[in-house]
Design an enzyme around this catalytic site. Sequence first.
Site, short mmCIF file in Angstrom:
data_model
loop_
_atom_site.label_atom_id
_atom_site.label_comp_id
_atom_site.label_asym_id
_atom_site.label_seq_id
_atom_site.Cartn_x
_atom_site.Cartn_y
_atom_site.Cartn_z
N ASN A 139 0.49 0.49 6.60
CA ASN A 139 1.09 -0.35 5.54
C ASN A 139 1.65 -1.70 6.34
OD1 ASN A 139 0.58 1.33 3.67
ND2 ASN A 139 2.74 1.35 3.04
N GLY A 140 1.23 -2.94 5.72
CA GLY A 140 1.71 -4.07 6.55
C GLY A 140 0.52 -5.00 6.65
N ARG A 152 1.58 0.79 -5.93
CA ARG A 152 1.57 0.20 -4.87
C ARG A 152 0.31 -0.27 -4.23
NH1 ARG A 152 6.39 0.56 -1.35
NH2 ARG A 152 8.10 1.29 -2.47
N TRP A 195 -3.99 -1.78 -1.34
CA TRP A 195 -4.00 -3.05 -1.90
C TRP A 195 -4.50 -4.01 -0.86
CZ3 TRP A 195 -1.84 -8.01 -1.31
CH2 TRP A 195 -1.80 -8.95 -2.57
N CYS A 214 0.96 -1.14 0.01
CA CYS A 214 0.04 -0.04 -0.04
C CYS A 214 1.00 1.12 0.02
CB CYS A 214 -0.90 -0.05 1.16
SG CYS A 214 -1.78 -1.43 1.38
N GLU A 247 10.59 -15.60 -17.28
CA GLU A 247 10.45 -14.31 -17.03
C GLU A 247 9.37 -13.97 -18.12
OE1 GLU A 247 10.53 -10.14 -15.73
OE2 GLU A 247 10.66 -12.23 -14.84
N LYS A 284 5.64 -12.29 -17.43
CA LYS A 284 5.22 -11.03 -17.98
C LYS A 284 4.04 -11.08 -18.65
CE LYS A 284 7.48 -8.68 -16.35
NZ LYS A 284 8.08 -9.34 -15.39
N LYS A 329 3.24 -3.44 -6.84
CA LYS A 329 4.59 -3.02 -7.30
C LYS A 329 5.30 -3.80 -6.17
CE LYS A 329 7.97 -2.15 -9.80
NZ LYS A 329 8.45 -2.74 -11.12
N HIS A 333 8.32 -34.82 -21.81
CA HIS A 333 8.10 -35.38 -20.32
C HIS A 333 6.77 -34.73 -19.78
CE1 HIS A 333 11.94 -37.36 -20.35
NE2 HIS A 333 12.28 -36.35 -20.67
N GLU A 375 1.15 -11.57 -16.06
CA GLU A 375 0.83 -10.37 -15.34
C GLU A 375 0.11 -9.29 -15.97
OE1 GLU A 375 4.60 -9.84 -12.20
OE2 GLU A 375 4.93 -9.54 -14.39
#
Length: 610
Positions: free
Chosen positions: A99-100, A27, A74, A2, A483, A487, A605, A506, A490
């Site tokens: 925050n937290g 954030r 968030w 946040c 990666e 992306k 983020k 496999h 996301e």
Amino acid sequence: MCGIVGAIAERNVTNILIAGLKRLEYRGYDSAGLALNSNGKIVRLRREGKVQGLEDAAHAGAISGQAGIAHTRWATHGKPLERNAHPHMSGDDIALVHNGIIENFQELRIELEADGYELSSDTDTEVIVHLIHRALRGGNDMAGALRAAVDRLQGAYALAVMTLTEPDSLLVVRSGSPLVIGLGIGENFIASDQLALLPVTTRFIFLEEGDVAQVSRESVSITDHAGLPVERAVHEFDGNHEDAEKGEYRHYMLKEIFEQPIAVQKTLEGRIDSEAELLASFGANARELLSKVEQVQIVACGTSSHAGMVARYWMEAIAGVACQVEVASEFRYRKHVVPANTLLLTISQSGETADTLAALRASHQEDYLARFAVCNVDSSSLVRESELSFLTRAGPEIGVASTKAFTTQLVGLLLLVLATARVKGRLSDQQMEAHISSLRQLPSLIEQVLQLDGRIHELSSHFVEKHHTLFLGRGPQYPVALEGALKLKEVSYIHAEAYPAGELKHGPLALVDADMPVVAVAPNDELLEKLKSNLQEVRARGGELFVFADRQAGVSDEPGMIVLAMPPMPEILIPMVYTVPLQLLSYHVAVMRGTDVDQPRNLAKSVTVE
């Protein structure tokens, strides 16, 4: 996760708070709110959704005040509803943002309800403001009440509190979540990230674990975790706050993709002209410590863990040092065997990633040789709590999907590998100079790939209606494929996963059909012929292939296979360069699908909570 902003001044701070929230919206963007001390009353305004809704309501109501706190959320505890948005209040005279995560909030909630408090939200945060209110009723002053409250908390928190009983100051505390104080003239500010305050100040104090600060217009007083007065250094920001603006670009993500050549150039500058210069970029005693390293344990999360996976290939192949990589959320909760002379290497864009930071702190209970951080923020907890560090120079990265942070992390990790190999006598002068010469080409090579943007935009149309995508790579390109898949999922919300190409038969080959695009990374390296065989396995099953291949690799367009030709390059640079077209692919697919590219659903983020 946040964002917190606060200000106390002689002027109306409403626009300062809202502008700060907008700069921190990456954030958290589920809800937003602010509280102002307005003519002896606390006026609170909260809205679901993004900060724009809060701004519209604030302007419509013409609310103002000379002291205030604000928050963009968030959601962790409780849905993103207005009643769960911050600030939270106890009575009419105390407001708080947080925050937290408070891990013991349920038992505190039961206790407070038994004591007569009515809680109006589903959050863990609301219990804190009521704890403070109860402590004030018990005769504490504001600072004493805050300390009494946080003594009851288990978890991570950065808190900012305002109260009518002490209207001329804001009170803040941090434990496990970052908090910074911005210094002005006749006014002072608080935030969870200095980025929020750059339009109003460039002078900052970074609070340390357990610090409590009282912030007034003219002064800042800080006490440490034991309640003793302390002085914390003032840092001058020497960057350009316009780096955090979109400028001519439609999205931050696209801007940050195109910033990679200059970000890489800045990360290399002043570090590769001599061996002494390179070692100095890691900190004091780097030569002595690196010469003793016999094993490296890499700990990171998300994109940073993919950078660590690439570094493992380099560390073992170039430096001859055994290397392990593990995601921090798993690593921190299992028992470890720490071989002698093991270097703990942590990687984080923000330097505040909760799991990575917790792993670093736990490492002090084990017998590591030293701790080394690769990070983009020099004032971060990760850097300050590590013996050695390498600071990337990516500049502010606002898009939730990391791009330039990843490539600059890879540059830093490669420099660490080269330095380790050098002090251990694994590289001759000629070999070292060849690698450095290759690195000098990197910004130009990324520029060349960025010129393929139009072609990649065309390819993206093939993915818009798809629901799944498979990414393939071999050797150091397997983490690049991981990666690329990350992306895509996301920002476009297409399910994507990556496999080592040799693992197709496999299991993953069962998924291949005409409705599942397969993206392959095919540089001209020693595994190219093996990869070509894997591509034929896909074609034989009717799969649609999209191959990013070296133009000298002998791979060309065929029915069912579209090839994007990449420039030839030194093998050591392949992971940095080949990740760029995958970033562009993900970006363009997301834009075509109409998703929120910079602020994808359910993501934020800087992950400062578990």
